[in-house]
Motif scaffolding. Structure first.
Motif, PDB file in Angstrom:
ATOM      1  N   ALA A   1      62.498  20.991 125.585  1.00 40.07           N
ATOM      2  CA  ALA A   1      61.850  20.217 124.523  1.00 40.07           C
ATOM      3  C   ALA A   1      61.370  18.870 125.051  1.00 40.07           C
ATOM      4  O   ALA A   1      60.263  18.411 124.716  1.00 40.07           O
ATOM      5  CB  ALA A   1      62.812  20.020 123.356  1.00 40.07           C
ATOM      6  N   TYR A   2      62.181  18.234 125.886  1.00 38.28           N
ATOM      7  CA  TYR A   2      61.803  16.930 126.440  1.00 38.28           C
ATOM      8  C   TYR A   2      60.556  17.057 127.309  1.00 38.28           C
ATOM      9  O   TYR A   2      59.621  16.253 127.211  1.00 38.28           O
ATOM     10  CB  TYR A   2      62.962  16.369 127.265  1.00 38.28           C
ATOM     11  CG  TYR A   2      62.828  14.896 127.570  1.00 38.28           C
ATOM     12  CD1 TYR A   2      63.378  13.947 126.716  1.00 38.28           C
ATOM     13  CD2 TYR A   2      62.154  14.456 128.703  1.00 38.28           C
ATOM     14  CE1 TYR A   2      63.248  12.589 126.984  1.00 38.28           C
ATOM     15  CE2 TYR A   2      62.022  13.111 128.978  1.00 38.28           C
ATOM     16  CZ  TYR A   2      62.574  12.180 128.112  1.00 38.28           C
ATOM     17  OH  TYR A   2      62.433  10.846 128.383  1.00 38.28           O
ATOM     18  N   THR A   3      60.525  18.088 128.155  1.00 32.44           N
ATOM     19  CA  THR A   3      59.367  18.302 129.023  1.00 32.44           C
ATOM     20  C   THR A   3      58.111  18.584 128.216  1.00 32.44           C
ATOM     21  O   THR A   3      57.020  18.066 128.516  1.00 32.44           O
ATOM     22  CB  THR A   3      59.646  19.473 129.981  1.00 32.44           C
ATOM     23  OG1 THR A   3      60.829  19.197 130.742  1.00 32.44           O
ATOM     24  CG2 THR A   3      58.481  19.688 130.934  1.00 32.44           C
ATOM     25  N   ILE A   4      58.243  19.403 127.160  1.00 38.46           N
ATOM     26  CA  ILE A   4      57.092  19.745 126.324  1.00 38.46           C
ATOM     27  C   ILE A   4      56.586  18.521 125.563  1.00 38.46           C
ATOM     28  O   ILE A   4      55.379  18.335 125.397  1.00 38.46           O
ATOM     29  CB  ILE A   4      57.463  20.880 125.354  1.00 38.46           C
ATOM     30  CG1 ILE A   4      57.692  22.174 126.148  1.00 38.46           C
ATOM     31  CG2 ILE A   4      56.367  21.099 124.318  1.00 38.46           C
ATOM     32  CD1 ILE A   4      58.292  23.293 125.337  1.00 38.46           C
ATOM     33  N   LEU A   5      57.496  17.664 125.113  1.00 36.74           N
ATOM     34  CA  LEU A   5      57.082  16.424 124.456  1.00 36.74           C
ATOM     35  C   LEU A   5      56.255  15.555 125.404  1.00 36.74           C
ATOM     36  O   LEU A   5      55.229  14.993 125.014  1.00 36.74           O
ATOM     37  CB  LEU A   5      58.301  15.646 123.965  1.00 36.74           C
ATOM     38  CG  LEU A   5      58.874  16.003 122.593  1.00 36.74           C
ATOM     39  CD1 LEU A   5      60.167  15.241 122.353  1.00 36.74           C
ATOM     40  CD2 LEU A   5      57.877  15.696 121.474  1.00 36.74           C
ATOM     41  N   GLU A   6      56.712  15.446 126.663  1.00 37.34           N
ATOM     42  CA  GLU A   6      55.967  14.656 127.645  1.00 37.34           C
ATOM     43  C   GLU A   6      54.593  15.260 127.904  1.00 37.34           C
ATOM     44  O   GLU A   6      53.576  14.548 127.986  1.00 37.34           O
ATOM     45  CB  GLU A   6      56.757  14.565 128.952  1.00 37.34           C
ATOM     46  CG  GLU A   6      57.952  13.637 128.886  1.00 37.34           C
ATOM     47  CD  GLU A   6      58.313  13.074 130.244  1.00 37.34           C
ATOM     48  OE1 GLU A   6      57.633  12.142 130.700  1.00 37.34           O
ATOM     49  OE2 GLU A   6      59.271  13.571 130.840  1.00 37.34           O
TER      50      GLU A   6
ATOM     51  N   ILE B   1      59.170   8.143 126.621  1.00 39.48           N
ATOM     52  CA  ILE B   1      58.042   9.061 126.813  1.00 39.48           C
ATOM     53  C   ILE B   1      56.715   8.347 126.568  1.00 39.48           C
ATOM     54  O   ILE B   1      55.725   8.607 127.263  1.00 39.48           O
ATOM     55  CB  ILE B   1      58.176  10.293 125.899  1.00 39.48           C
ATOM     56  CG1 ILE B   1      59.366  11.148 126.359  1.00 39.48           C
ATOM     57  CG2 ILE B   1      56.906  11.125 125.929  1.00 39.48           C
ATOM     58  CD1 ILE B   1      59.554  12.421 125.566  1.00 39.48           C
ATOM     59  N   THR B   2      56.672   7.445 125.596  1.00 45.86           N
ATOM     60  CA  THR B   2      55.442   6.684 125.367  1.00 45.86           C
ATOM     61  C   THR B   2      55.068   5.878 126.611  1.00 45.86           C
ATOM     62  O   THR B   2      53.914   5.896 127.061  1.00 45.86           O
ATOM     63  CB  THR B   2      55.617   5.729 124.170  1.00 45.86           C
ATOM     64  OG1 THR B   2      55.909   6.489 122.994  1.00 45.86           O
ATOM     65  CG2 THR B   2      54.345   4.927 123.930  1.00 45.86           C
ATOM     66  N   LEU B   3      56.046   5.187 127.179  1.00 42.22           N
ATOM     67  CA  LEU B   3      55.783   4.396 128.386  1.00 42.22           C
ATOM     68  C   LEU B   3      55.452   5.297 129.567  1.00 42.22           C
ATOM     69  O   LEU B   3      54.588   4.973 130.391  1.00 42.22           O
ATOM     70  CB  LEU B   3      57.001   3.520 128.704  1.00 42.22           C
ATOM     71  CG  LEU B   3      57.310   2.429 127.677  1.00 42.22           C
ATOM     72  CD1 LEU B   3      58.593   1.698 128.055  1.00 42.22           C
ATOM     73  CD2 LEU B   3      56.160   1.444 127.559  1.00 42.22           C
ATOM     74  N   SER B   4      56.146   6.441 129.656  1.00 44.05           N
ATOM     75  CA  SER B   4      55.885   7.381 130.744  1.00 44.05           C
ATOM     76  C   SER B   4      54.463   7.912 130.674  1.00 44.05           C
ATOM     77  O   SER B   4      53.775   8.055 131.701  1.00 44.05           O
ATOM     78  CB  SER B   4      56.869   8.547 130.670  1.00 44.05           C
ATOM     79  OG  SER B   4      56.552   9.544 131.606  1.00 44.05           O
ATOM     80  N   THR B   5      54.006   8.209 129.460  1.00 44.17           N
ATOM     81  CA  THR B   5      52.659   8.729 129.290  1.00 44.17           C
ATOM     82  C   THR B   5      51.622   7.716 129.767  1.00 44.17           C
ATOM     83  O   THR B   5      50.662   8.063 130.455  1.00 44.17           O
ATOM     84  CB  THR B   5      52.409   9.069 127.807  1.00 44.17           C
ATOM     85  OG1 THR B   5      53.375  10.041 127.383  1.00 44.17           O
ATOM     86  CG2 THR B   5      51.016   9.622 127.598  1.00 44.17           C
ATOM     87  N   LEU B   6      51.833   6.456 129.418  1.00 41.92           N
ATOM     88  CA  LEU B   6      50.905   5.409 129.836  1.00 41.92           C
ATOM     89  C   LEU B   6      50.957   5.192 131.342  1.00 41.92           C
ATOM     90  O   LEU B   6      49.932   4.948 131.989  1.00 41.92           O
ATOM     91  CB  LEU B   6      51.226   4.107 129.108  1.00 41.92           C
ATOM     92  CG  LEU B   6      50.972   4.100 127.601  1.00 41.92           C
ATOM     93  CD1 LEU B   6      51.537   2.835 126.979  1.00 41.92           C
ATOM     94  CD2 LEU B   6      49.481   4.214 127.305  1.00 41.92           C
ATOM     95  N   ALA B   7      52.162   5.294 131.911  1.00 40.63           N
ATOM     96  CA  ALA B   7      52.324   5.027 133.342  1.00 40.63           C
ATOM     97  C   ALA B   7      51.851   6.186 134.205  1.00 40.63           C
ATOM     98  O   ALA B   7      51.285   5.982 135.284  1.00 40.63           O
ATOM     99  CB  ALA B   7      53.799   4.743 133.642  1.00 40.63           C
TER     100      ALA B   7
END
Length: 284
Positions: free
Chosen positions: A146-151, A34-40
């Motif tokens: 939960a995964y979607t909300i975290l993203e 998720i960290t990498l996804s957020t940056l990308a």
């Protein structure tokens, strides 16, 4: 004085390690991707806030993981004895105290980034209660939400709006997670059978293995087309996905499952980087 300082340092480091062990299994499958996804996926990420999103996600994961691991310590004693509760690193009462202390900490920390992040924090707490107290663990819906909300929360924390590419990235990664999340259950298959835990892997083992063997390469192909990877990257991504998927079908020992899960985690991390590929080569 020196010995007292050293003893204090060892106790503090021991407490930090205990907290880390609660969340260890989520690092490769949730925190890093998720960290990498957020940056990308974010159109204008504020890279100075990378520590912020890591801390924000880790606090929410810690809160949920402590809550979850308090539910059935006997199962963990057989299946995951390295976890803090069965290992005797912390008592159940102290774990409960930390869990409930983290509720206001997460809410206050989230409020610093605005109402959207605060709403994400509240939703994550509701989902955690549902998962642990009201049978949410019997369905994958709570995990997927939960995964979607975290993203979503991480994207806002990093100081970026969510544009079309970001929305597509969150949607695709959430759907991939929903259809392949049982990959993590293979390494616990033996222990789950002993404790009677019902998972897709224990209930329908052949289907679970087939779904990985077919699903991971198929997702690799589809995502390659959706994000318009060049031929070299597409072939490499599809071949790697095929190897990962085939391992779940061919290699069935406990050690092999652990290795397969690590390779799957790397594949899942690559999935999260694909929006960044699009932005780099095609812009917004």
């Amino acid at each position: 004085m020196l010995s007292q300082a050293l003893d204090s340092g060892r106790r503090i480091s021991g407490h930090i390690m205990t907290l880390f062990l609660f969340t260890k299994s989520d690092l490769l499958t949730v925190l890093i991707p998720i960290t990498l996804s957020t940056l990308a996926a974010a159109p204008h990420p504020n890279v100075t806030r990378i520590p912020d999103i890591v801390v924000w996600m880790w606090l929410h994961l810690l809160k949920h993981d402590i809550y979850n691991q308090m539910q059935d310590p006997e199962e963990d004693q057989k299946n995951k004895p390295h976890r803090p509760l069965p290992a005797g690193r912390i008592t159940a009462q102290n774990a409960a105290d930390v869990r409930w202390l983290l509720v206001p900490v997460c809410l206050i920390f989230s409020a610093m980034y605005g109402s959207t992040v605060l709403a994400c924090s509240v939703c994550l707490e509701v989902l955690s209660i549902w998962y642990n107290e009201f049978g949410g663990d019997k369905t994958g819906l709570s995990k997927n939400l939960a995964y979607t909300i975290l993203e979503l929360g991480a994207t806002v924390v990093i100081g970026s709006s969510i544009d079309k590419i970001g929305a597509h990235g969150i949607t695709f990664s959430s759907v991939v997670f929903a259809t392949t999340l049982h990959a993590q259950d293979f390494k616990d298959e033996e222990g789950d059978r002993l404790t009677g835990r019902r998972t897709l892997v224990t209930l329908f083992p052949t289907f679970a293995r087939m779904s990985m063997m077919i699903g991971v390469p198929l997702w690799s192909l589809c995502l390659s087309r959706l994000w318009k990877l060049d031929p070299t990257c597409s072939v490499a991504f599809i071949i790697y996905g095929t190897i990962v998927g085939a391992r779940f079908m061919v290699y069935r020992t406990a050690n092999a499952h652990k290795q397969s899960c690590k390779l799957y985690s790397l594949w899942f991390t690559l999935v999260h980087l694909l929006p960044g590929y699009w932005r780099f080569f095609y812009g917004t």
